[in-house]
Design a protein around this motif. Structure first.
Motif, PDB file in Angstrom:
ATOM      1  N   TRP A   1       0.811  -1.221   0.000  1.00 38.10           N
ATOM      2  CA  TRP A   1       0.000   0.000   0.000  1.00 38.10           C
ATOM      3  C   TRP A   1       0.843   1.269   0.000  1.00 38.10           C
ATOM      4  O   TRP A   1       0.297   2.366  -0.164  1.00 38.10           O
ATOM      5  CB  TRP A   1      -0.917  -0.005   1.213  1.00 38.10           C
ATOM      6  CG  TRP A   1      -1.610  -1.321   1.380  1.00 38.10           C
ATOM      7  CD1 TRP A   1      -1.426  -2.235   2.369  1.00 38.10           C
ATOM      8  CD2 TRP A   1      -2.585  -1.901   0.496  1.00 38.10           C
ATOM      9  NE1 TRP A   1      -2.215  -3.345   2.172  1.00 38.10           N
ATOM     10  CE2 TRP A   1      -2.943  -3.166   1.017  1.00 38.10           C
ATOM     11  CE3 TRP A   1      -3.198  -1.479  -0.689  1.00 38.10           C
ATOM     12  CZ2 TRP A   1      -3.871  -4.004   0.411  1.00 38.10           C
ATOM     13  CZ3 TRP A   1      -4.119  -2.310  -1.294  1.00 38.10           C
ATOM     14  CH2 TRP A   1      -4.448  -3.548  -0.751  1.00 38.10           C
ATOM     15  N   TYR A   2       2.151   1.117   0.172  1.00 39.87           N
ATOM     16  CA  TYR A   2       3.015   2.290   0.300  1.00 39.87           C
ATOM     17  C   TYR A   2       4.086   2.359  -0.789  1.00 39.87           C
ATOM     18  O   TYR A   2       4.519   3.445  -1.159  1.00 39.87           O
ATOM     19  CB  TYR A   2       3.700   2.291   1.673  1.00 39.87           C
ATOM     20  CG  TYR A   2       2.724   2.258   2.811  1.00 39.87           C
ATOM     21  CD1 TYR A   2       2.190   3.439   3.327  1.00 39.87           C
ATOM     22  CD2 TYR A   2       2.302   1.051   3.366  1.00 39.87           C
ATOM     23  CE1 TYR A   2       1.271   3.414   4.362  1.00 39.87           C
ATOM     24  CE2 TYR A   2       1.385   1.013   4.405  1.00 39.87           C
ATOM     25  CZ  TYR A   2       0.870   2.194   4.901  1.00 39.87           C
ATOM     26  OH  TYR A   2      -0.048   2.161   5.921  1.00 39.87           O
ATOM     27  N   ARG A   3       4.512   1.193  -1.282  1.00 34.58           N
ATOM     28  CA  ARG A   3       5.627   1.163  -2.219  1.00 34.58           C
ATOM     29  C   ARG A   3       5.708  -0.228  -2.824  1.00 34.58           C
ATOM     30  O   ARG A   3       5.005  -1.148  -2.411  1.00 34.58           O
ATOM     31  CB  ARG A   3       6.939   1.469  -1.503  1.00 34.58           C
ATOM     32  CG  ARG A   3       7.168   0.563  -0.300  1.00 34.58           C
ATOM     33  CD  ARG A   3       8.612   0.516   0.138  1.00 34.58           C
ATOM     34  NE  ARG A   3       9.454   0.035  -0.942  1.00 34.58           N
ATOM     35  CZ  ARG A   3      10.772   0.032  -0.882  1.00 34.58           C
ATOM     36  NH1 ARG A   3      11.390   0.476   0.200  1.00 34.58           N
ATOM     37  NH2 ARG A   3      11.495  -0.412  -1.887  1.00 34.58           N
ATOM     38  N   ASN A   4       6.569  -0.392  -3.807  1.00 34.85           N
ATOM     39  CA  ASN A   4       6.822  -1.715  -4.364  1.00 34.85           C
ATOM     40  C   ASN A   4       7.790  -2.453  -3.429  1.00 34.85           C
ATOM     41  O   ASN A   4       8.865  -1.921  -3.121  1.00 34.85           O
ATOM     42  CB  ASN A   4       7.439  -1.580  -5.763  1.00 34.85           C
ATOM     43  CG  ASN A   4       7.415  -2.879  -6.545  1.00 34.85           C
ATOM     44  OD1 ASN A   4       7.620  -3.950  -5.994  1.00 34.85           O
ATOM     45  ND2 ASN A   4       7.193  -2.779  -7.843  1.00 34.85           N
ATOM     46  N   PRO A   5       7.440  -3.646  -2.954  1.00 35.76           N
ATOM     47  CA  PRO A   5       8.311  -4.343  -2.006  1.00 35.76           C
ATOM     48  C   PRO A   5       9.525  -5.004  -2.638  1.00 35.76           C
ATOM     49  O   PRO A   5      10.356  -5.570  -1.924  1.00 35.76           O
ATOM     50  CB  PRO A   5       7.387  -5.397  -1.396  1.00 35.76           C
ATOM     51  CG  PRO A   5       6.395  -5.688  -2.469  1.00 35.76           C
ATOM     52  CD  PRO A   5       6.180  -4.378  -3.177  1.00 35.76           C
ATOM     53  N   PHE A   6       9.655  -4.951  -3.964  1.00 38.45           N
ATOM     54  CA  PHE A   6      10.796  -5.566  -4.641  1.00 38.45           C
ATOM     55  C   PHE A   6      11.389  -4.627  -5.682  1.00 38.45           C
ATOM     56  O   PHE A   6      10.679  -3.840  -6.312  1.00 38.45           O
ATOM     57  CB  PHE A   6      10.372  -6.850  -5.372  1.00 38.45           C
ATOM     58  CG  PHE A   6      10.013  -7.992  -4.470  1.00 38.45           C
ATOM     59  CD1 PHE A   6      10.988  -8.737  -3.840  1.00 38.45           C
ATOM     60  CD2 PHE A   6       8.680  -8.321  -4.266  1.00 38.45           C
ATOM     61  CE1 PHE A   6      10.650  -9.799  -3.009  1.00 38.45           C
ATOM     62  CE2 PHE A   6       8.326  -9.371  -3.448  1.00 38.45           C
ATOM     63  CZ  PHE A   6       9.316 -10.122  -2.814  1.00 38.45           C
ATOM     64  N   CYS A   7      12.689  -4.762  -5.868  1.00 40.18           N
ATOM     65  CA  CYS A   7      13.352  -4.227  -7.053  1.00 40.18           C
ATOM     66  C   CYS A   7      13.241  -5.316  -8.117  1.00 40.18           C
ATOM     67  O   CYS A   7      13.734  -6.429  -7.924  1.00 40.18           O
ATOM     68  CB  CYS A   7      14.821  -3.923  -6.750  1.00 40.18           C
ATOM     69  SG  CYS A   7      15.810  -3.574  -8.226  1.00 40.18           S
TER      70      CYS A   7
END
Length: 323
Positions: free
Chosen positions: A152-158
């Motif tokens: 909900w805040y950011r992408n958890p992976f590169c």
């Protein structure tokens, strides 16, 4: 037919003649040897094809699929995945580079029996500019619950750091081709319905942040795709959105009206510092044994930003705010 590799590295290239050679070279320099590289040449109009041909001719483990015209990123990525023969699929953008023990460390960890429920294994990143100079660090949550909360805040992976089990694609399908951008976030959310997510707490990839990157060229489209993926996560995939998560959703919606140069300033001056504080704290705890850290080859504990194991040198990336 050559023996089946353990991992297939899928790289999509479009007009990255400045960087694609370095990206391919970084795969060729991996300490793990049981891999294949599939470069999907996505209709480039620069000298990319000439450079890719020269690099891939030197190693029989490298293959090139040349598309006659440019396709969207998820469609091109799916072409590569459909041709992948490995038990795992690793992604690497053609303007990023991976450090030498990236594949070895991720494979060692994923092959341990107690991690069989983990579908995606990522890692931490350094940020580099167009010239290859380190300009900062990008930290990601480690354990599954933290990765899901980050939806909900950011992408958890590169995306350039992920290693994905082929079983994930077999059960849930490939990238959603209706997404022009932001297809990776939607895929993580879909796979998290059944598989666990994890990031190793060490830097294994250098991600290039520059003016011609997709996130800068298609800023508003990225914001819209993020909002759409989060709606799917809450409405179709069963991920619960709390009160603060709804507030974050609203903030993301407002961000679509922000000029890209403002977003770039916020990313460099505010987000990276807050992001490092939020997730690096968890990474430090993991390194101390509080989060059951994975082991490197040889049994040593995976390191944090202070040092890395295997063949990596000590990484001394500066905080952007100190520059």
């Amino acid at each position: 037919m050559k023996a089946q590799p353990l991992v297939s590295v899928v790289m999509i290239n479009y007009n990255r003649e400045r960087f694609v050679g370095a990206a391919i070279e970084s795969v060729g320099g991996q300490t793990a040897r049981d891999w294949e590289l599939i470069v999907v040449e996505n209709g480039s109009t620069d000298r990319s094809w000439e450079i890719i041909e020269r690099w891939t001719a030197e190693d029989s483990r490298m293959r090139v699929i040349r598309l006659p015209s440019r396709l969207s990123i998820p469609v091109a990525a799916n072409v590569g995945i459909k041709n992948a023969r490995g038990q795992y699929v690793a992604r690497l953008d053609s303007d990023d580079v991976c450090l030498p023990s990236r594949l070895g460390m991720q494979l060692d960890w994923m092959e341990q029996g107690r991690h069989e429920r983990v579908g995606i294994c990522g890692a931490q990143c350094e940020l580099i500019d167009a010239g290859g100079e380190v300009i900062g660090e990008k930290w990601f949550p480690i354990r599954h619950a933290e990765c899901v909360r980050a939806f909900w805040y950011r992408n958890p992976f590169c995306q350039s750091a992920v290693l994905i089990r082929q079983q994930c694609f077999a059960e849930f399908g490939l990238y959603d081709e209706s997404f022009a951008v932001g297809e990776d976030l939607e895929l993580w959310m879909r796979l998290a319905q059944r598989f666990e997510l994890y990031n190793l707490p060490t830097v294994l990839v250098r991600e290039r942040f520059w003016g011609q990157s997709v996130r800068m060229q298609q800023y508003r489209a990225m914001v819209d795709a993020t909002l759409r993926a989060r709606r799917l996560a809450a409405g179709r995939y069963g991920h619960r959105m709390g009160s603060l998560d709804r507030l974050a959703f609203g903030a993301t919606w407002c961000a679509r009206w922000c000029p890209p140069q403002w977003a770039r300033w916020f990313f460099y001056k505010i987000f990276l510092k807050l992001d490092r504080w939020t997730w690096a704290e968890g990474n430090s705890a993991s390194a101390k044994g509080q989060l059951n850290p994975p082991a490197c080859a040889g049994g040593s504990v995976v390191a944090t930003d202070e040092s890395v194991c295997g063949s990596h040198k000590k990484l001394g990336a500066q905080s952007l705010l100190s520059k």
